[in-house]
Design an enzyme around this catalytic site. Structure first.
Site, PDB file in Angstrom:
ATOM      1  N   GLU A  69      -7.484   4.244   4.904  1.00 45.21           N
ATOM      2  CA  GLU A  69      -6.270   4.552   4.152  1.00 45.21           C
ATOM      3  C   GLU A  69      -6.474   5.814   3.325  1.00 45.21           C
ATOM      4  O   GLU A  69      -7.522   5.971   2.708  1.00 45.21           O
ATOM      5  CB  GLU A  69      -5.896   3.376   3.236  1.00 45.21           C
ATOM      6  CG  GLU A  69      -5.544   2.107   3.999  1.00 45.21           C
ATOM      7  CD  GLU A  69      -5.136   0.951   3.087  1.00 45.21           C
ATOM      8  OE1 GLU A  69      -5.071   1.152   1.847  1.00 45.21           O
ATOM      9  OE2 GLU A  69      -4.858  -0.139   3.607  1.00 45.21           O
TER      10      GLU A  69
ATOM     11  N   SER B 254       3.087  -3.304  -0.208  1.00 46.05           N
ATOM     12  CA  SER B 254       3.742  -4.610  -0.298  1.00 46.05           C
ATOM     13  C   SER B 254       3.746  -5.153  -1.727  1.00 46.05           C
ATOM     14  O   SER B 254       4.595  -5.964  -2.083  1.00 46.05           O
ATOM     15  CB  SER B 254       3.065  -5.620   0.634  1.00 46.05           C
ATOM     16  OG  SER B 254       1.701  -5.800   0.283  1.00 46.05           O
TER      17      SER B 254
ATOM     18  N   ARG C 214      -6.205  -7.312   4.413  1.00 47.18           N
ATOM     19  CA  ARG C 214      -6.997  -6.098   4.546  1.00 47.18           C
ATOM     20  C   ARG C 214      -6.967  -5.667   6.016  1.00 47.18           C
ATOM     21  O   ARG C 214      -6.893  -6.506   6.921  1.00 47.18           O
ATOM     22  CB  ARG C 214      -8.455  -6.334   4.099  1.00 47.18           C
ATOM     23  CG  ARG C 214      -8.623  -6.515   2.596  1.00 47.18           C
ATOM     24  CD  ARG C 214      -8.332  -5.239   1.830  1.00 47.18           C
ATOM     25  NE  ARG C 214      -8.572  -5.380   0.385  1.00 47.18           N
ATOM     26  CZ  ARG C 214      -7.642  -5.656  -0.503  1.00 47.18           C
ATOM     27  NH1 ARG C 214      -6.387  -5.886  -0.104  1.00 47.18           N
ATOM     28  NH2 ARG C 214      -7.922  -5.728  -1.795  1.00 47.18           N
TER      29      ARG C 214
ATOM     30  N   ASP D 160       0.591  -3.636   6.516  1.00 41.48           N
ATOM     31  CA  ASP D 160       0.619  -2.921   5.235  1.00 41.48           C
ATOM     32  C   ASP D 160      -0.761  -2.430   4.819  1.00 41.48           C
ATOM     33  O   ASP D 160      -0.883  -1.709   3.834  1.00 41.48           O
ATOM     34  CB  ASP D 160       1.181  -3.854   4.150  1.00 41.48           C
ATOM     35  CG  ASP D 160       1.453  -3.126   2.837  1.00 41.48           C
ATOM     36  OD1 ASP D 160       2.171  -2.103   2.864  1.00 41.48           O
ATOM     37  OD2 ASP D 160       0.945  -3.575   1.790  1.00 41.48           O
TER      38      ASP D 160
ATOM     39  N   HIS E 294       0.427   0.413   2.410  1.00 42.48           N
ATOM     40  CA  HIS E 294      -0.199  -0.431   1.394  1.00 42.48           C
ATOM     41  C   HIS E 294       0.682  -0.489   0.141  1.00 42.48           C
ATOM     42  O   HIS E 294       0.239  -0.200  -0.984  1.00 42.48           O
ATOM     43  CB  HIS E 294      -1.594   0.087   1.045  1.00 42.48           C
ATOM     44  CG  HIS E 294      -2.494  -0.992   0.507  1.00 42.48           C
ATOM     45  ND1 HIS E 294      -3.844  -1.036   0.756  1.00 42.48           N
ATOM     46  CD2 HIS E 294      -2.237  -2.088  -0.258  1.00 42.48           C
ATOM     47  CE1 HIS E 294      -4.380  -2.089   0.165  1.00 42.48           C
ATOM     48  NE2 HIS E 294      -3.409  -2.755  -0.462  1.00 42.48           N
TER      49      HIS E 294
END
Length: 329
Positions: free
Chosen positions: A270, A291, A241, A265, A289
């Site tokens: 976000e 992965s 996170r 990532d 984000h």
């Protein structure tokens, strides 16, 4: 936590995107009633209130809370994700405290995320981002890489993702060292230390992978002090996170050369705002984000869910339960 009784003919709420990926569920479980949940919006419907179980991905949190309040027989919720911290609030906490079981898809996304981590570390070792930048300049640049074999990888989090990273690291001839709250031995880690000792491993870590859940204990776990303890050639990979790191401190560590590079990532905000300095930070690779995204996820999600549904019907303990509700994982 386990179910107390079997549910031979349950009603199961399931997010519409998951139901589309699993068209044979009805044939495999003819005695189960599957009720579709919308991804966005939606109002509480009578058929939701009689549910015994739910398999959810994205959905309105307001509708989720309404179902939790009005479905007294709801005994189990499974999420199509590897972690719990993105969902739920007081209503979910109350239901969990009252005995409702919450599970994650523990074997669905760990493979793809682990492959991302390995790819990031090998990319850094072979300096592929540098070559890409040189290509943009039409420059015939030749850089000295670093051996990945023989390196030390500190993996924060020894759960499903951490273990998948660890055995791949070991297979490539590097040494995986785990960091966890308990320090209990796990998987193919060479050793595991407790999180209150994690500073001791940073000076020897060529790579640091953050794969632990976000909790009050891990929030901003990595800041300027931690980056200063890492070798200058060290590489950070964060797939946990965004709030596990102090993002401003990470930017400073990269710009100053305190650490060599980072692959990130996950972010505090976000999508990452276009004016965020992380977009242009030296030696930082930003991925949105993603992965976990891969073409094999659907089959793994179905396997995880079907396995737990069979256990639920039989009244057996479920896999991937929230083991520390007070910490959100």
């Amino acid at each position: 936590m386990t179910t107390t009784t079997g549910h031979p003919s349950p009603t199961v709420l399931i997010s519409e995107n998951l139901l589309e990926r699993m068209p044979t569920l009805g044939e495999r479980f003819p005695d189960v009633t599957f009720v579709e949940l919308p991804l966005e919006g939606g109002e509480l419907r009578p058929e939701y209130c009689g549910a015994h179980a739910m398999f959810r991905s994205a959905m309105s949190e307001d509708l989720f809370d309404d179902i939790l309040r009005n479905a007294p027989d709801l005994a189990w919720v499974q999420i199509a994700a590897a972690g719990f911290d993105w969902m739920g609030g007081d209503v979910l906490a109350e239901r969990v405290a009252g005995g409702m079981v919450t599970t994650r898809s523990e074997s669905s996304l760990n493979v793809t995320i682990a492959e991302y981590c390995i790819g990031a570390m090998l990319s850094a070792a072979r300096r592929l981002p540098d070559y890409f930048e040189a290509q943009q300049r039409s420059e015939w640049a030749r850089y000295m890489g670093r051996d990945f074999i023989g390196s030390t990888v500190a993996i924060f989090g020894t759960g499903a993702i951490g273990r998948e990273v660890a055995w791949r690291v070991a297979a490539l001839g590097a040494t995986p060292i785990g960091v966890s709250r308990s320090g209990a031995p796990a998987g193919q880690f060479e050793r595991v230390i407790t999180s209150d000792q994690f500073h001791t491993v940073l000076p020897e870590a060529d790579y640091v992978v953050l794969a632990m859940p976000l909790t009050p204990e891990t929030e901003n776990m990595f800041g300027s002090t931690e980056f200063e303890l890492m070798p200058e050639h060290a590489v950070l990979v964060n797939i946990g996170r965004g709030a596990l790191t102090d993002e401003a401190a990470l930017v400073e560590a990269l710009e100053s050369g305190q650490i060599a590079s980072a692959f990130v990532d996950v972010f505090v905000e976000e999508p990452l705002p276009t004016d965020n300095p992380m977009w242009t930070t030296k030696n930082l690779v930003v991925t949105p984000h993603t992965s976990f995204r891969s073409d094999g996820n659907g089959a793994r999600l179905e396997r995880d869910f079907v396995g737990n549904l069979e256990r639920f019907i039989a009244g057996d303990p479920l896999a991937g339960t929230m083991s520390h509700p007070e910490l959100g994982y």
